[in-house]
Write a protein that holds these residues in place. Structure first.
Motif, PDB file in Angstrom:
ATOM      1  N   ASP A 161      -1.549  15.524   6.595  1.00 17.51           N
ATOM      2  CA  ASP A 161      -2.276  15.948   5.406  1.00 17.51           C
ATOM      3  C   ASP A 161      -1.691  17.255   4.879  1.00 17.51           C
ATOM      4  O   ASP A 161      -0.666  17.736   5.375  1.00 17.51           O
ATOM      5  CB  ASP A 161      -3.777  16.042   5.686  1.00 17.51           C
ATOM      6  CG  ASP A 161      -4.141  17.101   6.739  1.00 17.51           C
ATOM      7  OD1 ASP A 161      -3.363  18.058   6.932  1.00 17.51           O
ATOM      8  OD2 ASP A 161      -5.213  16.964   7.373  1.00 17.51           O
ATOM      9  N   GLY A 191      -1.755  18.685   9.374  1.00 16.87           N
ATOM     10  CA  GLY A 191      -2.432  17.916  10.410  1.00 16.87           C
ATOM     11  C   GLY A 191      -2.058  16.448  10.355  1.00 16.87           C
ATOM     12  O   GLY A 191      -1.942  15.858   9.275  1.00 16.87           O
ATOM     13  N   VAL A 251      -2.271  12.446  10.470  1.00 16.78           N
ATOM     14  CA  VAL A 251      -3.252  11.453  10.042  1.00 16.78           C
ATOM     15  C   VAL A 251      -2.878  10.101  10.645  1.00 16.78           C
ATOM     16  O   VAL A 251      -1.715   9.849  10.969  1.00 16.78           O
ATOM     17  CB  VAL A 251      -3.313  11.347   8.505  1.00 16.78           C
ATOM     18  CG1 VAL A 251      -3.693  12.679   7.887  1.00 16.78           C
ATOM     19  CG2 VAL A 251      -1.990  10.859   7.936  1.00 16.78           C
ATOM     20  N   LYS A 270      -5.041   6.821   1.121  1.00 16.15           N
ATOM     21  CA  LYS A 270      -5.711   8.118   1.159  1.00 16.15           C
ATOM     22  C   LYS A 270      -5.439   8.912  -0.106  1.00 16.15           C
ATOM     23  O   LYS A 270      -4.540   8.583  -0.888  1.00 16.15           O
ATOM     24  CB  LYS A 270      -5.229   8.923   2.371  1.00 16.15           C
ATOM     25  CG  LYS A 270      -3.742   9.318   2.348  1.00 16.15           C
ATOM     26  CD  LYS A 270      -3.388  10.112   3.593  1.00 16.15           C
ATOM     27  CE  LYS A 270      -1.899  10.482   3.660  1.00 16.15           C
ATOM     28  NZ  LYS A 270      -1.051   9.308   3.828  1.00 16.15           N
ATOM     29  N   THR A 290     -13.058  19.104   4.318  1.00 13.97           N
ATOM     30  CA  THR A 290     -12.987  18.617   5.691  1.00 13.97           C
ATOM     31  C   THR A 290     -13.788  17.339   5.852  1.00 13.97           C
ATOM     32  O   THR A 290     -14.979  17.291   5.510  1.00 13.97           O
ATOM     33  CB  THR A 290     -13.523  19.676   6.674  1.00 13.97           C
ATOM     34  OG1 THR A 290     -12.829  20.909   6.462  1.00 13.97           O
ATOM     35  CG2 THR A 290     -13.333  19.232   8.118  1.00 13.97           C
ATOM     36  N   THR A 311     -10.749  15.711  12.764  1.00  8.08           N
ATOM     37  CA  THR A 311     -10.973  16.174  11.400  1.00  8.08           C
ATOM     38  C   THR A 311      -9.710  15.950  10.574  1.00  8.08           C
ATOM     39  O   THR A 311      -8.610  15.832  11.111  1.00  8.08           O
ATOM     40  CB  THR A 311     -11.343  17.662  11.348  1.00  8.08           C
ATOM     41  OG1 THR A 311     -10.249  18.438  11.872  1.00  8.08           O
ATOM     42  CG2 THR A 311     -12.598  17.952  12.151  1.00  8.08           C
ATOM     43  N   THR A 312      -9.878  15.909   9.280  1.00  9.32           N
ATOM     44  CA  THR A 312      -8.751  15.708   8.376  1.00  9.32           C
ATOM     45  C   THR A 312      -9.022  16.402   7.059  1.00  9.32           C
ATOM     46  O   THR A 312     -10.187  16.587   6.674  1.00  9.32           O
ATOM     47  CB  THR A 312      -8.494  14.212   8.138  1.00  9.32           C
ATOM     48  OG1 THR A 312      -7.370  14.048   7.250  1.00  9.32           O
ATOM     49  CG2 THR A 312      -9.704  13.532   7.516  1.00  9.32           C
ATOM     50  N   GLN A 313      -7.944  16.778   6.369  1.00 13.82           N
ATOM     51  CA  GLN A 313      -8.034  17.326   5.023  1.00 13.82           C
ATOM     52  C   GLN A 313      -7.542  16.302   3.999  1.00 13.82           C
ATOM     53  O   GLN A 313      -7.118  16.667   2.903  1.00 13.82           O
ATOM     54  CB  GLN A 313      -7.240  18.619   4.925  1.00 13.82           C
ATOM     55  CG  GLN A 313      -7.835  19.776   5.715  1.00 13.82           C
ATOM     56  CD  GLN A 313      -9.102  20.319   5.096  1.00 13.82           C
ATOM     57  OE1 GLN A 313      -9.183  20.507   3.883  1.00 13.82           O
ATOM     58  NE2 GLN A 313     -10.112  20.579   5.926  1.00 13.82           N
ATOM     59  N   SER A 314      -7.602  15.032   4.359  1.00 15.20           N
ATOM     60  CA  SER A 314      -7.362  13.932   3.422  1.00 15.20           C
ATOM     61  C   SER A 314      -8.644  13.134   3.276  1.00 15.20           C
ATOM     62  O   SER A 314      -9.532  13.185   4.132  1.00 15.20           O
ATOM     63  CB  SER A 314      -6.244  13.008   3.917  1.00 15.20           C
ATOM     64  OG  SER A 314      -4.983  13.627   3.886  1.00 15.20           O
TER      65      SER A 314
END
Length: 453
Positions: free
Chosen positions: A71, A75, A77, A180, A187, A210-213
């Protein structure tokens, strides 16, 4: 600003083709012209006429890709999915008593079966309350082919503007890489492979990643009075709210996450304060270009090829604000002003054919940025100035927003003011995005007609 004149289980959505080429820095920011027709969403609901209510886009995120393995923060994915649940946290811009959810497999390589879907009020982290099931054609499950999307049945669920909403999605069995939106600036959470259906779970147990996508969810609509309508902010990473943390932009500045600090978010707060019944939804894609496609990478399809689906087809849309083009000038193959103007004219014509208003935003300065500036495109400033002169003088669009005038350095108009620039000198800071929102004359957006009327 100046003012010139859902299928049942077992049924599948139709298949559509989906076409990684770029250096790392270029791939993070904002080919030949690609105009690819994609199938419409399935399962749309009937909407009453002007005397009643209609569905209006409250939140949106344009799908970018399925293959980028990280992402915007760097991070990792997932590139495969196997019996796990995604809990995506979104911020609606428009409240209402009913909602519907749009799911997407636009860039997926395999069919994907969403076995169960739910919505809930996000309380904190991955913890939610008031969980409600979402159905498609009366069924819990929907299978979507690559390239297609699905629109849920209406769900009785109260939504408030800027109250975080959790959309939980269980993918049954195995599926290829998930479609995505690459840079969510928010978040979200997901469970590990093999963890099963957690869509009905209110606590955060099981949501270990967790992901920022944003995965799979591309829009949330709400039922609104007939006079309410949506305006789409259409563009690249600047519309998407990217804040660079290094001179080459990546990774995104984590301080921007979960702040709702994108310029369309701040603009929405202004409209709400003025009681203007307009929802501003975001169709920005980082690295996106008007003319050239970046598929299958995170740059996404060209603005021309995605304009219909990402902007004009949003529920209840009455107009589109376009601010895009700096990547066309900065990333190869670099465009000139003449070809960009032709592209804008095509976007304007498409909006006119659809009966929508369209406004153009001037391009921000980036002459001292490494990306889209001194390193990759040292001559882009000349083309930018020519484009902005055309935008200010043309009478094809319904108005303009002079973002350039609002954010440029008065002492050096080829660069951003320091307080409005992030570290990369290309993207605005959060203060810069606020200045962009304040540059919009809200009277232009108020002067639109709901499609229901």
């Amino acid at each position: 600003m100046r003012h010139p004149a859902a299928p049942a289980r077992g049924k599948r959505a139709r298949r559509s083709p989906s076409p990684w080429v770029a250096a790392a820095a270029a791939g993070v920011l904002t080919g030949a012209l690609a105009v690819t027709a994609l199938p419409p969403a399935i399962g749309s609901a009937d909407e009453p006429g002007c005397g009643g209510t209609h569905f209006v886009a409250s939140w949106a995120a344009s799908p970018t890709d399925a293959v980028t393995p990280f992402d915007a923060t760097g991070g990792l994915v997932p590139l495969t999915v196997d019996d796990q649940t995604f809990r995506m946290i979104v911020s609606p811009h428009l409240g209402g008593e009913q909602l519907r959810v749009r799911l997407t497999n636009r860039f997926g390589l395999t069919p994907v079966t969403f076995d169960r879907v739910s919505v809930g009020d996000r309380i904190s982290g991955a913890t939610v309350g008031n969980v409600a099931a979402v159905r498609f054609g009366g069924r819990d499950s929907v299978t979507i082919e690559p390239g297609a999307e699905a629109l849920s049945d209406p769900v009785s669920f109260p939504v408030a503007a800027f109250a975080p909403l959790a959309v939980s999605i269980h993918v049954a069995g195995q599926a290829g890489p998930p479609t995505k939106h690459w840079n969510a600036n928010a978040t979200s959470y997901y469970s590990p492979a093999g963890s099963g259906d957690l869509t009905g779970r209110a606590d955060a147990g099981g949501f270990t990643a967790t992901t920022q996508s944003w995965f799979y969810v591309s829009a949330v609509d709400v039922l609104a009075p007939a006079g309410t309508r949506a305006v789409v902010a259409f563009g690249d990473s600047i519309t998407d709210g990217f804040v660079g943390s290094t001179p080459i932009s990546i990774p995104v500045d984590r301080a921007a996450a979960d702040t709702d600090g994108r310029y369309p978010d701040v603009l929405q707060h202004r409209l709400n304060a003025q009681r203007v019944p307009v929802s501003v939804v975001n169709a920005g894609i980082g690295s996106n270009r008007v003319l050239a496609s970046g598929e299958p990478l995170l740059l996404g399809p060209s603005g021309l090829s995605r304009f219909q689906r990402d902007a004009l087809d949003q529920a209840g849309v009455s107009g589109v604000l376009v601010q895009e083009g700096i990547n066309d000038l900065g990333l190869p193959p670099q465009a000139d002003a003449a070809s960009m103007i032709s592209g804008y004219e095509q976007l304007i014509a498409a909006a006119r054919r659809a009966g929508k208003k369209v406004w153009l935003g001037t391009l921000l300065p980036a002459s001292d940025a490494l990306v889209d500036g001194v390193l990759i495109a040292p001559r882009s400033e000349t083309e930018r100035q020519a484009i902005n002169a055309w935008i200010r003088g043309q009478r094809l669009a319904d108005g303009i927003v002079d973002f350039d005038a609002a954010l440029r350095d008065p002492g050096d108009p080829a660069v951003l003011r320091d307080e409005y620039s992030s570290v990369d000198r290309l993207h605005p800071s959060l203060a810069g995005y606020r200045a962009m929102a304040e540059a919009v004359d809200t009277a232009l957006l108020a002067d639109t007609r709901s499609p229901a009327c």
